[in-house]
Scaffold this motif. Structure first.
Motif, PDB file in Angstrom:
ATOM      1  N   GLU A  43       0.827  -1.198   0.000  1.00  0.00           N
ATOM      2  CA  GLU A  43       0.000   0.000   0.000  1.00  0.00           C
ATOM      3  C   GLU A  43       0.864   1.253   0.000  1.00  0.00           C
ATOM      4  O   GLU A  43       0.558   2.236  -0.672  1.00  0.00           O
ATOM      5  N   LEU A  44       1.950   1.203   0.742  1.00  0.00           N
ATOM      6  CA  LEU A  44       2.880   2.332   0.785  1.00  0.00           C
ATOM      7  C   LEU A  44       3.469   2.581  -0.599  1.00  0.00           C
ATOM      8  O   LEU A  44       3.546   3.722  -1.059  1.00  0.00           O
ATOM      9  N   CYS A  45       3.840   1.524  -1.276  1.00  0.00           N
ATOM     10  CA  CYS A  45       4.361   1.664  -2.639  1.00  0.00           C
ATOM     11  C   CYS A  45       3.307   2.233  -3.579  1.00  0.00           C
ATOM     12  O   CYS A  45       3.597   3.106  -4.397  1.00  0.00           O
ATOM     13  N   ALA A  46       2.076   1.764  -3.460  1.00  0.00           N
ATOM     14  CA  ALA A  46       0.997   2.265  -4.307  1.00  0.00           C
ATOM     15  C   ALA A  46       0.712   3.739  -4.030  1.00  0.00           C
ATOM     16  O   ALA A  46       0.510   4.526  -4.964  1.00  0.00           O
ATOM     17  N   LEU A  47       0.691   4.129  -2.744  1.00  0.00           N
ATOM     18  CA  LEU A  47       0.485   5.537  -2.410  1.00  0.00           C
ATOM     19  C   LEU A  47       1.610   6.397  -2.963  1.00  0.00           C
ATOM     20  O   LEU A  47       1.366   7.491  -3.485  1.00  0.00           O
ATOM     21  N   SER A  48       2.815   5.910  -2.876  1.00  0.00           N
ATOM     22  CA  SER A  48       3.960   6.644  -3.404  1.00  0.00           C
ATOM     23  C   SER A  48       3.805   6.882  -4.905  1.00  0.00           C
ATOM     24  O   SER A  48       4.001   7.993  -5.398  1.00  0.00           O
ATOM     25  N   LEU A  49       3.436   5.845  -5.632  1.00  0.00           N
ATOM     26  CA  LEU A  49       3.247   5.977  -7.076  1.00  0.00           C
ATOM     27  C   LEU A  49       2.047   6.858  -7.423  1.00  0.00           C
ATOM     28  O   LEU A  49       2.127   7.720  -8.294  1.00  0.00           O
ATOM     29  N   ALA A  50       0.934   6.652  -6.724  1.00  0.00           N
ATOM     30  CA  ALA A  50      -0.294   7.396  -7.026  1.00  0.00           C
ATOM     31  C   ALA A  50      -0.149   8.882  -6.740  1.00  0.00           C
ATOM     32  O   ALA A  50      -0.710   9.716  -7.441  1.00  0.00           O
ATOM     33  N   LEU A  51       0.606   9.213  -5.693  1.00  0.00           N
ATOM     34  CA  LEU A  51       0.778  10.615  -5.312  1.00  0.00           C
ATOM     35  C   LEU A  51       2.034  11.230  -5.917  1.00  0.00           C
ATOM     36  O   LEU A  51       2.319  12.397  -5.693  1.00  0.00           O
ATOM     37  N   ASN A  52       2.778  10.420  -6.673  1.00  0.00           N
ATOM     38  CA  ASN A  52       4.014  10.873  -7.310  1.00  0.00           C
ATOM     39  C   ASN A  52       4.995  11.441  -6.283  1.00  0.00           C
ATOM     40  O   ASN A  52       5.535  12.536  -6.449  1.00  0.00           O
ATOM     41  N   ILE A  53       5.178  10.677  -5.191  1.00  0.00           N
ATOM     42  CA  ILE A  53       6.072  11.059  -4.105  1.00  0.00           C
ATOM     43  C   ILE A  53       7.120   9.959  -3.964  1.00  0.00           C
ATOM     44  O   ILE A  53       6.788   8.776  -3.979  1.00  0.00           O
ATOM     45  N   ASP A  54       8.364  10.362  -3.798  1.00  0.00           N
ATOM     46  CA  ASP A  54       9.412   9.387  -3.534  1.00  0.00           C
ATOM     47  C   ASP A  54       9.087   8.672  -2.228  1.00  0.00           C
ATOM     48  O   ASP A  54       8.720   9.307  -1.241  1.00  0.00           O
ATOM     49  N   ILE A  55       9.199   7.370  -2.226  1.00  0.00           N
ATOM     50  CA  ILE A  55       8.827   6.585  -1.048  1.00  0.00           C
ATOM     51  C   ILE A  55       9.620   6.999   0.189  1.00  0.00           C
ATOM     52  O   ILE A  55       9.126   6.941   1.302  1.00  0.00           O
ATOM     53  N   HIS A  56      10.830   7.483  -0.011  1.00  0.00           N
ATOM     54  CA  HIS A  56      11.647   7.934   1.120  1.00  0.00           C
ATOM     55  C   HIS A  56      11.023   9.143   1.815  1.00  0.00           C
ATOM     56  O   HIS A  56      11.141   9.290   3.028  1.00  0.00           O
ATOM     57  N   LEU A  58       7.961   9.517   2.295  1.00  0.00           N
ATOM     58  CA  LEU A  58       6.890   8.994   3.131  1.00  0.00           C
ATOM     59  C   LEU A  58       7.401   8.323   4.401  1.00  0.00           C
ATOM     60  O   LEU A  58       6.718   8.319   5.414  1.00  0.00           O
ATOM     61  N   VAL A  59       8.607   7.762   4.347  1.00  0.00           N
ATOM     62  CA  VAL A  59       9.062   6.956   5.485  1.00  0.00           C
ATOM     63  C   VAL A  59      10.221   7.552   6.282  1.00  0.00           C
ATOM     64  O   VAL A  59      10.465   7.122   7.406  1.00  0.00           O
ATOM     65  N   ASP A  60      10.939   8.518   5.728  1.00  0.00           N
ATOM     66  CA  ASP A  60      12.129   9.036   6.417  1.00  0.00           C
ATOM     67  C   ASP A  60      11.829   9.597   7.802  1.00  0.00           C
ATOM     68  O   ASP A  60      12.547   9.311   8.760  1.00  0.00           O
ATOM     69  N   GLU A  61      10.771  10.379   7.934  1.00  0.00           N
ATOM     70  CA  GLU A  61      10.428  10.954   9.240  1.00  0.00           C
ATOM     71  C   GLU A  61      10.127   9.860  10.253  1.00  0.00           C
ATOM     72  O   GLU A  61      10.577   9.909  11.396  1.00  0.00           O
ATOM     73  N   PHE A  62       9.390   8.841   9.825  1.00  0.00           N
ATOM     74  CA  PHE A  62       9.080   7.718  10.706  1.00  0.00           C
ATOM     75  C   PHE A  62      10.354   6.992  11.134  1.00  0.00           C
ATOM     76  O   PHE A  62      10.539   6.674  12.307  1.00  0.00           O
ATOM     77  N   LEU A  63      11.240   6.742  10.182  1.00  0.00           N
ATOM     78  CA  LEU A  63      12.475   6.036  10.497  1.00  0.00           C
ATOM     79  C   LEU A  63      13.359   6.839  11.443  1.00  0.00           C
ATOM     80  O   LEU A  63      13.994   6.264  12.338  1.00  0.00           O
ATOM     81  N   GLU A  64      13.391   8.145  11.290  1.00  0.00           N
ATOM     82  CA  GLU A  64      14.163   8.989  12.209  1.00  0.00           C
ATOM     83  C   GLU A  64      13.613   8.889  13.634  1.00  0.00           C
ATOM     84  O   GLU A  64      14.375   8.767  14.591  1.00  0.00           O
TER      85      GLU A  64
END
Length: 70
Positions: A43-56, A58-64
């Protein structure tokens, strides 16, 4: 973060996700947005593609935050 990036109606976003081949029901999108449900990896990959956002983006803040707990 995702909420700030959502452009257009939820149905438009959902239509883009379905076009990619992933079905995320509107109720699930609401629960994800309100932190009541986790996002699955596909789902994260699909949201990234659908919103034209680099997956990083979406997840960098969470990982930090996660790394700061360790």
């Amino acid at each position: 973060e995702i909420h700030e990036r959502l452009v257009g109606s939820e149905m438009c976003i959902r239509d883009r996700i379905i076009a990619i081949g992933v079905n995320i029901p509107i109720t699930c999108l609401h629960r994800i947005e309100n932190n009541q449900r986790t996002v699955r990896d596909y789902e994260l990959c699909a949201l990234s593609l659908a919103l034209n956002i680099d997956i990083h983006e979406l997840v960098d803040e969470f990982l930090e935050k996660l790394n700061s707990l360790v």
